[in-house]
Every structure is written in C-alpha cells, then in structure tokens.
Design a protein around this motif. Structure first.
Motif, PDB file in Angstrom:
ATOM      1  N   TYR A   1      47.565 -36.222  -1.644  1.00  0.00           N
ATOM      2  CA  TYR A   1      48.467 -35.626  -2.632  1.00  0.00           C
ATOM      3  C   TYR A   1      47.663 -35.029  -3.791  1.00  0.00           C
ATOM      4  N   CYS A   2      46.661 -35.745  -4.259  1.00  0.00           N
ATOM      5  CA  CYS A   2      45.796 -35.215  -5.333  1.00  0.00           C
ATOM      6  C   CYS A   2      45.120 -33.920  -4.889  1.00  0.00           C
ATOM      7  N   TYR A   3      44.676 -33.899  -3.636  1.00  0.00           N
ATOM      8  CA  TYR A   3      44.011 -32.705  -3.120  1.00  0.00           C
ATOM      9  C   TYR A   3      44.984 -31.535  -3.054  1.00  0.00           C
ATOM     10  N   GLN A   4      46.178 -31.808  -2.555  1.00  0.00           N
ATOM     11  CA  GLN A   4      47.181 -30.749  -2.411  1.00  0.00           C
ATOM     12  C   GLN A   4      47.594 -30.194  -3.765  1.00  0.00           C
ATOM     13  N   THR A   5      47.674 -31.059  -4.781  1.00  0.00           N
ATOM     14  CA  THR A   5      48.119 -30.632  -6.114  1.00  0.00           C
ATOM     15  C   THR A   5      46.938 -30.258  -7.013  1.00  0.00           C
ATOM     16  N   ARG A   6      45.752 -30.215  -6.459  1.00  0.00           N
ATOM     17  CA  ARG A   6      44.526 -29.836  -7.185  1.00  0.00           C
ATOM     18  C   ARG A   6      44.223 -30.754  -8.372  1.00  0.00           C
ATOM     19  N   ASN A   7      44.614 -32.002  -8.231  1.00  0.00           N
ATOM     20  CA  ASN A   7      44.303 -33.009  -9.264  1.00  0.00           C
ATOM     21  C   ASN A   7      42.995 -33.683  -8.846  1.00  0.00           C
ATOM     22  N   TYR A   8      41.892 -32.991  -9.074  1.00  0.00           N
ATOM     23  CA  TYR A   8      40.617 -33.402  -8.492  1.00  0.00           C
ATOM     24  C   TYR A   8      39.925 -34.585  -9.163  1.00  0.00           C
ATOM     25  N   PRO A   9      39.987 -34.756 -10.498  1.00  0.00           N
ATOM     26  CA  PRO A   9      39.210 -35.861 -11.109  1.00  0.00           C
ATOM     27  C   PRO A   9      39.525 -37.245 -10.531  1.00  0.00           C
ATOM     28  N   PRO A  10      40.822 -37.675 -10.452  1.00  0.00           N
ATOM     29  CA  PRO A  10      41.065 -39.009  -9.872  1.00  0.00           C
ATOM     30  C   PRO A  10      40.707 -39.067  -8.394  1.00  0.00           C
ATOM     31  N   LEU A  11      40.855 -37.946  -7.686  1.00  0.00           N
ATOM     32  CA  LEU A  11      40.492 -37.903  -6.266  1.00  0.00           C
ATOM     33  C   LEU A  11      38.999 -38.146  -6.093  1.00  0.00           C
ATOM     34  N   LEU A  12      38.181 -37.450  -6.865  1.00  0.00           N
ATOM     35  CA  LEU A  12      36.729 -37.615  -6.750  1.00  0.00           C
ATOM     36  C   LEU A  12      36.300 -39.010  -7.178  1.00  0.00           C
ATOM     37  N   SER A  13      36.976 -39.574  -8.179  1.00  0.00           N
ATOM     38  CA  SER A  13      36.656 -40.944  -8.603  1.00  0.00           C
ATOM     39  C   SER A  13      36.969 -41.932  -7.485  1.00  0.00           C
ATOM     40  N   TYR A  14      38.094 -41.716  -6.804  1.00  0.00           N
ATOM     41  CA  TYR A  14      38.463 -42.597  -5.690  1.00  0.00           C
ATOM     42  C   TYR A  14      37.434 -42.519  -4.566  1.00  0.00           C
ATOM     43  N   ILE A  15      37.005 -41.306  -4.233  1.00  0.00           N
ATOM     44  CA  ILE A  15      36.030 -41.145  -3.143  1.00  0.00           C
ATOM     45  C   ILE A  15      34.683 -41.754  -3.538  1.00  0.00           C
ATOM     46  N   GLN A  16      34.304 -41.596  -4.800  1.00  0.00           N
ATOM     47  CA  GLN A  16      33.055 -42.193  -5.257  1.00  0.00           C
ATOM     48  C   GLN A  16      33.114 -43.715  -5.151  1.00  0.00           C
ATOM     49  N   GLU A  17      34.274 -44.288  -5.503  1.00  0.00           N
ATOM     50  CA  GLU A  17      34.450 -45.733  -5.385  1.00  0.00           C
ATOM     51  C   GLU A  17      34.398 -46.156  -3.921  1.00  0.00           C
ATOM     52  N   MET A  18      34.940 -45.338  -3.029  1.00  0.00           N
ATOM     53  CA  MET A  18      34.916 -45.632  -1.592  1.00  0.00           C
ATOM     54  C   MET A  18      33.497 -45.752  -1.071  1.00  0.00           C
ATOM     55  N   ARG A  19      32.591 -44.951  -1.614  1.00  0.00           N
ATOM     56  CA  ARG A  19      31.199 -44.980  -1.161  1.00  0.00           C
ATOM     57  C   ARG A  19      30.532 -46.333  -1.435  1.00  0.00           C
ATOM     58  N   ARG A  20      31.048 -47.048  -2.442  1.00  0.00           N
ATOM     59  CA  ARG A  20      30.393 -48.285  -2.857  1.00  0.00           C
ATOM     60  C   ARG A  20      30.899 -49.508  -2.105  1.00  0.00           C
ATOM     61  N   ARG A  21      31.847 -49.333  -1.227  1.00  0.00           N
ATOM     62  CA  ARG A  21      32.390 -50.498  -0.511  1.00  0.00           C
ATOM     63  C   ARG A  21      32.664 -50.123   0.941  1.00  0.00           C
ATOM     64  N   GLU A  22      33.169 -51.110   1.694  1.00  0.00           N
ATOM     65  CA  GLU A  22      33.415 -50.906   3.114  1.00  0.00           C
ATOM     66  C   GLU A  22      34.593 -49.937   3.306  1.00  0.00           C
ATOM     67  N   SER A  23      34.572 -49.222   4.438  1.00  0.00           N
ATOM     68  CA  SER A  23      35.671 -48.303   4.740  1.00  0.00           C
ATOM     69  C   SER A  23      35.689 -48.029   6.234  1.00  0.00           C
ATOM     70  N   TYR A  24      36.850 -47.655   6.741  1.00  0.00           N
ATOM     71  CA  TYR A  24      36.976 -47.252   8.141  1.00  0.00           C
ATOM     72  C   TYR A  24      36.191 -45.958   8.374  1.00  0.00           C
ATOM     73  N   LEU A  25      35.609 -45.844   9.548  1.00  0.00           N
ATOM     74  CA  LEU A  25      34.832 -44.650   9.884  1.00  0.00           C
ATOM     75  C   LEU A  25      35.687 -43.388   9.740  1.00  0.00           C
ATOM     76  N   PHE A  26      36.874 -43.387  10.362  1.00  0.00           N
ATOM     77  CA  PHE A  26      37.689 -42.177  10.351  1.00  0.00           C
ATOM     78  C   PHE A  26      38.166 -41.835   8.939  1.00  0.00           C
ATOM     79  N   GLY A  27      38.559 -42.845   8.183  1.00  0.00           N
ATOM     80  CA  GLY A  27      39.001 -42.605   6.817  1.00  0.00           C
ATOM     81  C   GLY A  27      37.876 -42.091   5.935  1.00  0.00           C
TER      82      GLY A  27
END
Length: 847
Positions: free
Chosen positions: A660-686
C-alpha cells in the motif's frame, strides 16, 4: 444572577481563575439547546458555569435545586423566586398560574414563557438536578428541555446522568456535554493557577500533584490553600492532602451509608470494571443495595451512555485502604464473579488477572482455549507472566496448562524460551508413572508445540526436522479420542508463505517441501485429513514463484480440492490467493473476481479464525495491483505493526501495508520497514519481494546507483532458486528499471536475466491493464488515461505514420527513449500492438 447561587458558592469548590480552554468549550456549548454539565463532587461545575456566564453577559435564570424541591409547591416557589431575579412580571404571572401538573398546563406555561421573554436571549441554569426525584417535577423539567425556544439554552448541572429522557435530543445532535474530563485541570492550567496565587512550584512537584489529583479541582484548591503553611508538595503536604480528603469522605459519605453498602463499595474497589450488569451480579440482584448506591453521587456516578458506574480515583484509594475489612471468601467471590463477567464480555486480560488472584487456572485455560491459535500479542504476553508465576503443582493438575504456557511464548516469537519450556515439561511428564490420558494428552501438546517451533525456526537455521516432532506427537496421542482429547488447534495454521525457508541456498525450498510432505502424510492420515493439500500447495507456491504458471495452477487446484474435502480453511484461502495472482498474470478478470468471491464465501465459517484478516490481506494485494488503493481495508493503510516474528500474521499484514505504501508513493515508512527486515529473519519469497520493491523505489526517486545495488542484491537472493515472480509482478515499474539497468554495462547482473525479466514484466503489465480496464467497465468507473506531453507528442507522430527512428530524430531523443515512451503508452492503454494504441487513442480523443 440568582442570589441563591451566590449564597451557596461559599460551600463549593471555587477557583476564581480564568481558564481559556474551558471558556472556549462553553462558547461552543451555548449554541446548543441543551448543555449537560456532569461530574462528581469537587470538579467546579457550578463555578465554571457561573464564571462563564458572568463574562458572557446575558440574562440568566439560575435555579439552585435542593432536596426540599421534590414537592411541587416548594419547587414552584423556588422557581418563581429565581425567575423574579431576571423578569418580575413573568414571575408574578407564573406564581398565579401555579405548578403545571398536566400536559395542557405545561403547554400553556411554555407559551407564557415565550410571550413574556420574546426573542430575547436567555440562558436557564438548573443546578444540582441529581437531587430531583419527584416524577411530576421531572416531567416538568423534561417538557421544558424538549420545548425550549431555539433562541434559549438550558444548562443542566448534575453529579449523575439526568433522570429525564433526552435520547431524541442526543440523536438530533442538540445536546452538548461537558464531562469530568473537560473540567479537570490540565498541567498547564494548574501551573497558571499556582502562579496566580504567587505560589512557587517546581516542575516535579507539579507533575506529582497532577498524578495524585488527576486535575480534580477540589484537591488542587486544597493543596493551594495549604501550600503557604507547608512549602513543598512531596512529603507532609502530599500525605496531608490525602488525609484531609479522606477525612471529608469519611465524614460526608462513609458515616451516612449502610453497612451493606460500605462492604459492597470496598468489594468494588477490588476490580476495575463497574458495568451495571456486573454490579447487579455482585449485588446478587439486591435492588435496595443498588438503589442506595445510585444515591451516592458525590464521588460515584452512573454514566448512562456506557451503562456503568464511575468512581473518583481518590475515593477508590480511600476504599482500597479498607480492603482488610473483607474476608478472603468475600474477595474470592468478588474476583470470581468479575473474572467470569470479563471473560464473557471480551475483557480477556482482566479476566485472566482476576482468575489468577483466585488461583483458578482451569478458567485461565478455558479463556485461552477460546482464542485463535495465534493468540493476540498483548494477551500472550500477559498470560506468559501469569503462568511464569503459577505454582508448579498447577501444571500437574490442570489439563492443557503446560501446553498453554508454551503457546503464549510461541505467539510472541520467544522461540528459545519455548524450546526450554518444551524440554522442561517433556522431562516432567515423562517421569509421571503410568500412561494416563492426562499424561499422553499433555506430552502430545508439548510435542505438537515443539514441532511448530521447529517449523518456524527453519526460516533462520535452514534445518528441516519438524517432521520428527510431529511423529512424536502422533505417537504420544495414539489411543486417545479424536478430536476431543487430541491437543490440536481447530484448523491447520500456516504462515505468510507455505514454504518455511528463509535461506537462499539452492535447494532449500525443495528440502522444506520434502519434510512438509512427510508431515502432511503423517498428520492427515491420523487426523481425518488435517493439513490435507498443504504439501501440494507448497509445490505450487514454488512453481508460481519460478514463473511456471501452468504447473503452478495444476498444483494449486489439486491442493484446493484436497483442502476443501477436509475443510482446511487456511489452505483453501491460500490456494485461492495464488489462483487470484495467476489470473492477473493471465489477464483473466473473471477468474480473479471468482477467486475473491470464493474467499469471501468462507467468512461464515466460525472454525476459520483468521477468515476476515486473510480476506482483507488478499483484497489489499488485489487493489494495490489494480492501482485502486482507496479500496484497501482501512486497517492495512495504517502504521506497520511492531515486529514479533516473521511467521505471525501481523508480519503478513505488514507485507501488504508495504505494498500500500508503494502504491501510494509513501516511501519513507516503506524503506524503513525494508531496512528493518534486513536486520532480522524473513521468508525467502517475502524478502525478494521487498528488495524488488525497494529497487523500484530508488529508481523512481532518481537514485540510480542505489537502485542498481538493491536490484543486484535481490537478484543474488533470488537466482539460486530461480525466483522470478517478485520481479515480474512489479510490471511496468520493473520493466522500466531493468531497461535502465541494461544500459548500465556494470550493473553486475547477467544481461540475459535482465532481458528476461524486462520482457516478462512488460507482458505482465499488459495483462494487468486488461484486468484493470475490465474491472472499471464492470464497476462503471471512468477509465481515464493520463499521458504526459512527451507521450502525447510521440503518440501524434505514431498516428501520422512516423517510424521510431524518425520520431527520435525529430525530437532529439535516443531511439531507446522513444521505445520506452511507446512501451509506456502500451501499458497505459492495455494495448498489444501499435494499431491498438492508435485505435484506443482515437477512441479516447487523446489525438
């Protein structure tokens, strides 16, 4: 202003202090026909109204009601006297008229009031209306309130909800309520008040005063008057303030009520819920006791809007100091009744708390058993603390208690603690002699929970051994009645993806599928088809992500048939979700809508705990793909949920919030979420999906270097297992990005891969455009096509038969730029070829 008020004011909480916030509130209030000022004793209700009206400067009728006014004649005399303060001719007329005790007289009275006052602005104040009990006087007050001319305002001041019916006025938005919360002093107002009195006060003392008094005017006034005698709040003055207030409560309230009510109020101080229904249960239906409670409105009042009683915090503290007067049996009975009521009415944490106080762990188990298998985080955390404190013997006696202890830790992602508890309880129950149903049931639950933990940890350790624990589970519960004595959740639970792998190691998904197939065979064979289809769905998921859509659809449909046969709702839903995504790739709107329709059909299945959440998540994906972000469910438009563990449903929802953030071009929280994802475990596909989205974000924001770096990271994560769909499903954005990367000779990504993704994402964009167009036509949504000035120029050239080379030369552009613009036009119009583009553009009058 009526002098009866002035005489009474000396006995009231009087803070001669201007409060702009409160004045603004009253300025808004007097635009309403009825203003209801409701608060307990000492909140400064009367003072606040009086001080405002003095500044407001309008004719004010003020009727100060007392207990003696519950006789018609006495009330009318008092009413006439108050009216004489502002309109003596009218007072004489109504004095002769007498108390209107019939409907005809009430109508005549209102006509006299209107004729004598005319259109002149008048405010009528009825103070202390909680003292009115006489039915004829209440009927008079109700009639006046409902028939007051529009140029007048009635202000009703009371310690409790009025005994007159104002529901119709509330429904018409003709009532303005000023509550205790409005009358409380804010910290800033309290500071200004002390400053006005030339009392120096430190910030920490001010905060302590606010914490102790909660802005209660009576207490703040008491502290201010005592401050000059005992400078500094903490210490003597603080305890003296409470002592003085408690003395007032003891004298004014406590000594004047029955012993039964005293005991009942102390019992109420044990609990935090004062719903009328619960109070009736605690009072065992004693109408006389409840009636006496209703008459205590100095520090207790009934709020009719929430159908509950409210007790002043300091009066609760006063009552709490007397709890030693209760017997243990009285306390236990109170906690038991309150716990049962809270459990039935959705206050789970309070119910757990009360049952812990009585040591009733069977009821704690029953509360948790009613929740979805994935227990809400706050309840899981609270229950963990309760069971950490539980006596060891309780786990030997209460069925499922040890299993619940494991579950609440698992639902918080506390995997190591879950394993430690599993090992501890395994040893504990293996030592129990014999082979009782209790022992087998408990060990079975422990092994089942252990298997779920090992499944979740596959994401981090790339070790697939969960089938061993499922085997122990089956062996432990053999011989027990199914489903009554088998510790299984009501339905099979799966995470955001079917394949529990976080590793990009080549072959990791296949390794997970192989162990999952063993597990499904084992569980499905013993327990009436539970997990049926999950292994085939996992295969379909891998085929989908590899872009093998033909075989993926075959596998997913096979999984769907098996899951439907055995009512495995989570597997059914996820199968339909993949069919939805496959339909978009195929450009098949009807198939996509049918998948959504089939999902919705399962919302009546009560055994399917996550039915609404999962449906909302699927809708979010669909509408984001179609560019219709306004149709996304509201809760998925909100902030990202705090991270607990990647298998939990909150994190599945977070993936959709990211889209939803990507679709609405709300990039700052989206990029923060992805950066946080890098620091912990995650599914391969996700993980690959989020990295692909991030690369597109950087390209859209003109950070080509960062886009290249992140795309390379996504490629390196995906390529060992040939994962393609996260790139393809980004359609036009990915086509644009890969076209840009093809130009960069040092992108670090194989050219063949970039060209393959560019070609397939372009095809996806065209098929998606078909779905969007058909959706809008079906739902009568204008399908406006917006094109840029550059696109319009090139479109005109194409319509005049110019070649790409001629267009490039005409506008001073590179041939690749012209090709990119033409591809954009294809995507926007959902066209397959150049004649389609020209036809659609002509039809839409774009050229």
């Amino acid at each position: 202003m009526d002098t009866s008020y002035q005489k009474d004011r000396n006995n009231r909480t009087s803070l001669f202090f201007e409060r702009p916030r409160l004045n603004s509130l009253f300025m808004e209030a007097v635009n309403y026909p009825l203003v209801f000022v409701c608060a307990g004793a000492g909140y400064g209700k009367t003072s606040a109204v009086h001080d405002f009206l003095e500044a407001y400067q309008t004719d004010t009728y003020w009727l100060q009601i007392s207990e003696l006014d519950n006789a018609g004649t006495r009330f009318w005399e008092h009413h006439v006297h108050a009216m004489a303060q502002i309109n003596k001719p009218l007072a004489k007329i109504i004095d002769k008229f007498g108390f209107p005790d019939t409907t005809e007289k009430l109508s005549h009275y209102m006509a006299m009031l209107h004729n004598q006052v005319g259109g002149k602005r008048l405010v009528l104040v009825m103070d202390d209306t909680h003292l009115l009990l006489d039915s004829s006087i209440l009927r008079f007050a109700e009639y006046v309130v409902h028939n007051i001319p529009p140029e007048h305002t009635i202000i009703v001041i009371s310690r409790s909800s009025p005994r007159i019916n104002i529901a119709s006025l509330v429904s018409k938005n003709q009532v303005f309520t000023i509550s205790e919360d409005d009358l409380r002093f804010t910290e800033n107002e309290c500071a200004q008040y002390f400053h006005q009195l030339d009392i120096p006060i430190q910030p920490e003392s001010l905060r302590s005063i606010m914490q102790d008094t909660n802005g209660w005017a009576f207490a703040i006034n008491l502290i201010a008057r005592s401050y000059t005698k005992a400078p500094g709040y903490d210490g003597y003055l603080r305890s003296a303030m409470k002592s003085n207030i408690f003395e007032v409560m003891e004298t004014e309230i406590w000594g004047g009520i029955s012993g039964n009510l005293q005991q009942f109020l102390i019992r109420l101080s044990l609990i935090g819920h004062l719903s009328l229904d619960l109070i009736i249960l605690l009072a065992k239906g004693d109408g006389e006791l409840i009636a006496e409670l209703g008459r205590q409105n100095a520090y207790i009042r009934r709020d009719s809007y929430i159908n509950a009683y409210l007790i002043h915090p300091l009066f609760l503290e006063f009552l709490a100091a007397k709890q030693e007067l209760l017997s243990e049996e009285q306390k236990r009975e109170t906690y038991t009744i309150a716990g049962d009521w809270c459990g039935k009415n959705g206050f789970k944490i309070d119910a757990l708390s009360y049952h812990e106080k009585t040591g009733d762990y069977e009821k704690i188990v029953s509360i948790i058993a009613e929740l979805p298998y994935q227990i809400p985080y706050d309840i899981a955390k609270f229950t963990e603390a309760v069971l950490d404190r539980a006596p060891a013997q309780a786990f030997n006696e209460v069925e499922d208690l040890a299993i619940i202890h494991l579950r609440v830790c698992m639902c918080q992602g506390l995997w190591q603690k879950s394993i430690d508890l599993a090992e501890q309880y395994e040893k504990k129950f293996l030592k129990i002699p014999g082979n009782s149903a209790f022992k087998k049931h408990t060990l079975g639950g422990i092994y089942y929970s252990w298997a779920i933990v090992r499944t979740a940890l596959c994401i981090t350790d790339d070790s697939y051994d969960f089938d061993n624990y499922f085997k122990k589970f089956v062996d432990s519960v053999s011989g027990l009645d199914y489903p009554d004595k088998i510790p299984l959740p009501a339905n099979s639970q799966i995470g955001p993806w079917i394949i529990f792998t976080g590793s990009s190691r080549k072959g990791a998904p296949e390794a997970c599928i192989a162990v999952l197939a063993n597990t499904v065979k084992l569980i499905s064979g013993h327990f009436n088809g539970r997990m049926a289809g999950e292994d085939v769905l996992a295969l379909g998921e891998l085929q989908f992500y590899r872009g093998d859509l033909h075989n993926a659809e075959l596998s997913v449909r096979c999984a769907l048939d098996r899951a439907r046969e055995h009512k495995q709702f989570e597997i059914i839903h996820r199968s339909l979700f993949y069919l939805l995504r496959i339909a978009i790739v195929q450009g098949n709107y009807a198939k996509a809508e049918q998948a959504l329709k089939d999902m919705k059909a399962y919302q009546d299945e009560n055994e399917y705990a996550n039915r609404f959440t999962n449906y909302d998540i699927s809708q979010c994906w669909y509408y984001c793909a179609l560019g219709l972000s306004e149709k996304v469910p509201d809760w998925l438009k909100g902030n990202f949920s705090p991270y607990a563990y990647t298998t939990l449903i909150e994190n599945y929802a977070n993936q959709m919030k990211a889209r939803y953030c990507y679709q609405t071009r709300n990039y700052p929280p989206l990029l923060s979420y992805i950066q946080e994802m890098r620091r912990r475990e995650s599914y391969l596909f996700g993980r690959v999906e989020m990295l692909a989205i991030e690369a597109c974000v950087h390209y859209k924001t003109d950070d080509k270097k960062k886009a290249c770096t992140v795309l390379r990271e996504a490629y390196e994560t995906a390529s060992p297992n040939n994962v393609l769909m996260p790139f393809i499903e980004l359609g036009r954005d990915m086509r644009t990005l890969t076209a840009g990367m093809i130009k960069r000779s040092r992108a670090g990504i194989p050219l063949a891969w970039l060209e393959n993704i560019s070609r397939k994402s372009a095809s996806y964009a065209k098929q998606l455009a078909h779905v969007v167009t058909e959706y809008k036509q079906t739902n009568s949504i204008p399908d406006n096509i917006f094109i840029s000035p550059r696109e319009r120029e090139i479109l005109n050239d194409l319509s005049h038969g110019l070649t790409r080379m001629e267009i490039a030369a005409s506008h001073g552009l590179s041939i690749n730029t012209v090709k990119m613009v033409i591809n954009n036009l294809y995507d926007k119009m959902g066209a397959e070829n150049l004649p389609d583009v020209i036809h659609i553009a002509t039809e839409r009058k774009l050229i």
